[in-house]
Design an enzyme around this catalytic site. Structure first.
Site, mmCIF file in Angstrom:
data_model
loop_
_atom_site.group_PDB
_atom_site.id
_atom_site.type_symbol
_atom_site.label_atom_id
_atom_site.label_comp_id
_atom_site.label_asym_id
_atom_site.label_seq_id
_atom_site.Cartn_x
_atom_site.Cartn_y
_atom_site.Cartn_z
ATOM 1 C CG HIS A 230 -2.237 -0.816 0.729
ATOM 2 N ND1 HIS A 230 -2.144 -2.149 0.403
ATOM 3 C CD2 HIS A 230 -3.523 -0.469 0.552
ATOM 4 C CE1 HIS A 230 -3.351 -2.591 0.053
ATOM 5 N NE2 HIS A 230 -4.206 -1.591 0.132
ATOM 6 C CG ASP B 142 -7.616 7.455 8.892
ATOM 7 O OD1 ASP B 142 -7.639 7.495 10.139
ATOM 8 O OD2 ASP B 142 -7.388 8.445 8.171
ATOM 9 C CD GLU C 51 -8.391 10.861 11.222
ATOM 10 O OE1 GLU C 51 -8.875 11.115 10.098
ATOM 11 O OE2 GLU C 51 -7.691 9.847 11.452
HETATM 12 C C1 LIG Z 1 -6.116 3.421 1.619
HETATM 13 C C2 LIG Z 1 -4.924 3.703 2.520
HETATM 14 C C3 LIG Z 1 -5.127 4.282 3.754
HETATM 15 C C4 LIG Z 1 -4.057 4.543 4.595
HETATM 16 N N1 LIG Z 1 -4.302 5.102 5.808
HETATM 17 C C5 LIG Z 1 -3.278 5.339 6.650
HETATM 18 C C6 LIG Z 1 -3.495 5.923 7.922
HETATM 19 O O1 LIG Z 1 -4.620 6.253 8.298
HETATM 20 N N2 LIG Z 1 -2.427 6.113 8.738
HETATM 21 C C7 LIG Z 1 -1.166 5.747 8.374
HETATM 22 O O2 LIG Z 1 -0.254 5.906 9.191
HETATM 23 N N3 LIG Z 1 -0.922 5.226 7.169
HETATM 24 C C8 LIG Z 1 -1.946 5.024 6.289
HETATM 25 N N4 LIG Z 1 -1.678 4.499 5.060
HETATM 26 C C9 LIG Z 1 -0.283 4.308 4.644
HETATM 27 C C10 LIG Z 1 0.308 2.989 5.131
HETATM 28 O O3 LIG Z 1 0.625 3.071 6.496
HETATM 29 C C11 LIG Z 1 1.556 2.721 4.335
HETATM 30 O O4 LIG Z 1 1.205 2.446 3.018
HETATM 31 C C12 LIG Z 1 2.405 1.626 4.894
HETATM 32 O O5 LIG Z 1 3.467 1.445 3.984
HETATM 33 C C13 LIG Z 1 1.705 0.305 5.185
HETATM 34 O O6 LIG Z 1 1.344 -0.372 4.029
HETATM 35 P P1 LIG Z 1 1.784 -1.890 3.769
HETATM 36 O O7 LIG Z 1 1.596 -2.709 4.977
HETATM 37 O O8 LIG Z 1 1.101 -2.312 2.545
HETATM 38 O O9 LIG Z 1 3.355 -1.757 3.552
HETATM 39 P P2 LIG Z 1 4.181 -1.781 2.181
HETATM 40 O O10 LIG Z 1 3.743 -0.679 1.329
HETATM 41 O O11 LIG Z 1 4.149 -3.136 1.600
HETATM 42 O O12 LIG Z 1 5.641 -1.480 2.734
HETATM 43 C C14 LIG Z 1 6.013 -0.196 3.189
HETATM 44 C C15 LIG Z 1 7.508 -0.157 3.531
HETATM 45 O O13 LIG Z 1 7.747 -0.930 4.693
HETATM 46 C C16 LIG Z 1 8.601 -2.009 4.407
HETATM 47 N N5 LIG Z 1 8.063 -3.171 5.101
HETATM 48 C C17 LIG Z 1 6.905 -3.821 4.857
HETATM 49 N N6 LIG Z 1 6.743 -4.813 5.732
HETATM 50 C C18 LIG Z 1 7.801 -4.782 6.556
HETATM 51 C C19 LIG Z 1 8.219 -5.565 7.667
HETATM 52 N N7 LIG Z 1 7.496 -6.588 8.110
HETATM 53 N N8 LIG Z 1 9.377 -5.242 8.271
HETATM 54 C C20 LIG Z 1 10.128 -4.200 7.837
HETATM 55 N N9 LIG Z 1 9.789 -3.442 6.788
HETATM 56 C C21 LIG Z 1 8.649 -3.738 6.156
HETATM 57 C C22 LIG Z 1 8.602 -2.150 2.909
HETATM 58 O O14 LIG Z 1 9.812 -2.700 2.420
HETATM 59 C C23 LIG Z 1 8.396 -0.744 2.448
HETATM 60 O O15 LIG Z 1 9.604 -0.052 2.429
HETATM 61 C C24 LIG Z 1 -2.741 4.235 4.177
HETATM 62 C C25 LIG Z 1 -2.525 3.678 2.926
HETATM 63 C C26 LIG Z 1 -3.598 3.407 2.095
HETATM 64 C C27 LIG Z 1 -3.342 2.823 0.758
#
Ligand SMILES: Cc1cc2nc3c(=O)[nH]c(=O)nc-3n(C[C@H](O)[C@H](O)[C@H](O)COP(=O)(O)OP(=O)(O)OC[C@H]3O[C@@H](n4cnc5c(N)ncnc54)[C@H](O)[C@@H]3O)c2cc1C
Ligand SMILES: *[C@@H]1O[C@H](CO)[C@@H](O)[C@H](O)[C@H]1NC(C)=O
Ligand SMILES: *[C@@H]1O[C@H](CO)[C@@H](O)[C@H](O)[C@H]1NC(C)=O
Ligand SMILES: *[C@@H]1O[C@H](CO)[C@@H](O)[C@H](O)[C@H]1NC(C)=O
Length: 534
Positions: free
Chosen positions: A92, A161, A277
């Site tokens: 994400h 969120d 918020e």
């Molecule tokens: C619809 C939507 C709503 C969102 N709302 C919020 C919100 O309200 N508040 C907020 O804080 N964020 C929000 N986000 C952002 C979200 O926190 C980030 O996208 C975050 O990266 C988590 O997504 P992911 O788990 O898919 O991680 P990824 O996008 O897959 O990874 C993000 C980063 O973390 C690293 N990573 C992933 N997993 C691990 C692990 N286990 N150990 C170490 N590194 C790792 C990856 O290599 C990459 O660099 C939102 C995103 C979306 C798309």
């Protein structure tokens, strides 16, 4: 040892050649059956929610345990020329942060395939009722953590969120929502982690044990290790939520009320809202955006009747949790708190719903957007932490200026947090002031002929916003930061850069991990067969 080295070479051959001429019966460090070069897996791992960049990994790992991850990273660490390893939570990110073109992506959350392969072996979240915490796999989605803990009447305290995000992914950034003013970000609500470092070593860490690694990894953008387990603080889960939205046309009144509400965090005896918020309504169309299911036909908003005179409106969004035992007093409690506020009197919208439905609210909007084909579109999102003292400038220059009254698709969030809830030992950076705001431009690019909704237009606006802040000397920090040069990263980290790069040297000296963040130069030139973001 020799046979282990041989296996390492075998795995490197598999990965570096990708030709996959390796005899499939040859065991590869014990992760062979979890490594995939399947086109679907590779394609999935090459994309993210932003749909702005694309990088194909050489292979995808579906791990069955933390040891699998340690084996893979170890192989990357000791082999030559080696390869990169990027954990992918739920993909994400916006700007390719979990992508890599010269190595392996680890699918931490898995898809259907992941479940059939390695992930089926992983434990479910383990709840300790007595200690009020839960141990979860690093790739677990927050929605699954919530469902599991609710079985025991407990729930994590601090949220995002949206819940279809992975634990490891949000902890690598911060993890914020309207609870952060009270409980701090998600990284302030973690007791212990298991982490595989860039040397392929698996450590348990906490404030007491291996504390340097613990603080480095929290908000560490995946640079120091891969989180395979997190121990998360829980509280008794509320049953229901009173959810209220009120409108303002005066920005200073709006922010004064938000700041007043978050100042109630310090006193455990004072009544307070559980979530604070807000969002900016730059044009009336926005009220029909992806979070506006709230303004249902039972709750119609007639902006024109509110007398905003075509100007910008601000919506304060607050909730109060309660359960059966406190149901009698919730009305009075809410009323007393509302008396503190100076919103437009005719603009109160109230809803009441189960706790899980409130926390999972964005998913409902997701399903609606998916049905209309509006979810899998480019998302040029920009998240900024803005020092409180400069918010009025941002209102004038950005909300009322650069964004004008352009039609936009996607919310513009704005809410304050108190720095005292952010542990300064972690890797995350915030502005210098005690109170800072999240300003989040969460817009979707649409290909519908509307110039102001095109990717180019929105990207250009984002640049204008950043330039405006720079020119006006507003010391913003990007949240979920995205930069392409080390100079910009040094600037982002400021005083924390020395510590950040020292920690990198200690925990990932070969620069193997999460190269998609583009903070440290990759250890070796990218292969010629893929297009590299470098
Ligand atoms: C619809 C939507 C709503 C969102 N709302 C919020 C919100 O309200 N508040 C907020 O804080 N964020 C929000 N986000 C952002 C979200 O926190 C980030 O996208 C975050 O990266 C988590 O997504 P992911 O788990 O898919 O991680 P990824 O996008 O897959 O990874 C993000 C980063 O973390 C690293 N990573 C992933 N997993 C691990 C692990 N286990 N150990 C170490 N590194 C790792 C990856 O290599 C990459 O660099 C939102 C995103 C979306 C798309
Ligand atoms: C907004 O409210 C403040 C006082 O809280 C007042 O000084 C200011 O004039 C108001 N702005 C507008 C545009 O009405
Ligand atoms: C922020 O937190 C500190 C420490 O608890 C407190 O002194 C300060 O008043 C808080 N500020 C606001 C606006 O809540
Ligand atoms: C978008 O907003 C800007 C700033 O107010 C304005 O100059 C421009 O004309 C608007 N564009 C459209 C197409 O509405």
């Amino acid at each position: 040892m020799t046979s282990k080295l041989l296996l390492t070479f075998a795995i490197c051959r598999l990965i570096v050649t990708v030709g996959l001429t390796v005899d499939p019966s040859e065991p590869l460090l014990g992760v062979d059956d979890q490594l995939s070069v399947d086109q679907f897996d590779v394609e999935t791992a090459s994309l993210d929610f932003g749909l702005l960049t694309r990088a194909e990994p050489m292979a995808v790992l579906h791990p069955g345990s933390a040891e699998d991850i340690a084996r893979l990273v170890r192989a990357a660490y000791i082999s030559s020329p080696g390869f990169t390893v990027s954990a992918r939570g739920h993909g994400h990110s916006i700007n390719g942060q979990a992508q890599t073109s010269n190595g392996v992506v680890i699918e931490m959350s898995g898809g259907s395939k992941g479940r059939r392969l390695g992930l089926r072996k992983l434990d479910k979240p383990q709840v300790s009722i007595k200690e009020k915490h839960v141990d979860v796999w690093g790739g677990e989605l927050w929605i699954d953590v919530l469902r599991r803990t609710l079985e025991h009447g407990l729930a994590p305290k601090s949220w995002t969120d949206y819940l279809y995000l992975s634990v490891g992914g949000t902890l690598s950034n911060g993890g914020i929502s309207g609870q952060a003013f009270n409980h701090g970000p998600q990284i302030s609500n973690v007791y212990e982690l298991d982490v595989v470092t860039g040397k392929g070593e698996l450590w348990t860490c906490s404030e007491e044990e291996n504390s340097e690694l613990f603080h480095a990894v929290l908000g560490g953008l995946g640079q120091f290790g891969i989180i395979t387990r997190a121990r998360i603080a829980l509280e008794p889960a509320p049953q229901r939520v009173r959810w209220i939205r009120v409108l303002y046309s005066n920005f200073s009144t709006f922010t004064r009320d938000q700041e007043d509400l978050i100042s109630l965090h310090g006193n455990p005896y004072s009544q307070k809202f559980d979530y604070v918020e807000g969002f900016v309504i730059v044009d009336e169309g926005l009220i029909n955006n992806w979070r506006s299911s709230f303004f249902s036909p039972r709750n119609p908003v007639k902006i024109s009747s509110i007398g905003a005179n075509g100007g910008v409106l601000y919506c304060l969004e607050i909730t109060k949790n309660y359960d059966e035992a406190t149901a009698d007093t919730i009305d009075q409690e809410v009323e007393a708190l509302m008396k503190r506020l100076n919103f437009i009197p005719s603009s109160v919208f109230t809803t009441d719903l189960p706790y899980i439905d409130f926390l999972d609210r964005v998913h409902k909007a997701e399903l609606k957007l998916r049905a209309k084909g509006l979810w899998e579109v480019p998302h040029p999102w920009l998240n900024l932490f803005v020092p409180k003292s400069r918010m009025a400038d941002v209102d004038r220059g950005v909300f009322k200026g650069i964004l004008g009254n352009n039609k936009t698709s996607g919310p513009i969030l704005i809410y304050p947090m108190n720095k005292s809830k952010w542990d300064q030992r972690s890797s995350v950076v915030t502005p210098d002031e005690d109170v800072f705001y999240l300003v989040a431009l969460l817009r979707s690019a649409l290909d519908n002929g509307e110039e102001t909704q095109s990717l180019e237009y929105l990207t250009n606006q984002n640049h204008k916003v950043l330039r405006f802040c720079d020119d006006a000397g507003i010391k913003v920090k990007q949240y979920l930061p995205h930069y392409t040069t080390q100079e910009e990263w040094r600037d982002h980290f400021g005083d924390k850069w020395d510590q950040f790069s020292r920690r990198k040297m200690e925990f990932d000296p070969r620069h193997i991990l999460a190269t998609g963040q583009r903070i440290f130069n990759p250890p070796f030139p990218p292969p010629t067969r893929t297009v590299s973001p470098w």
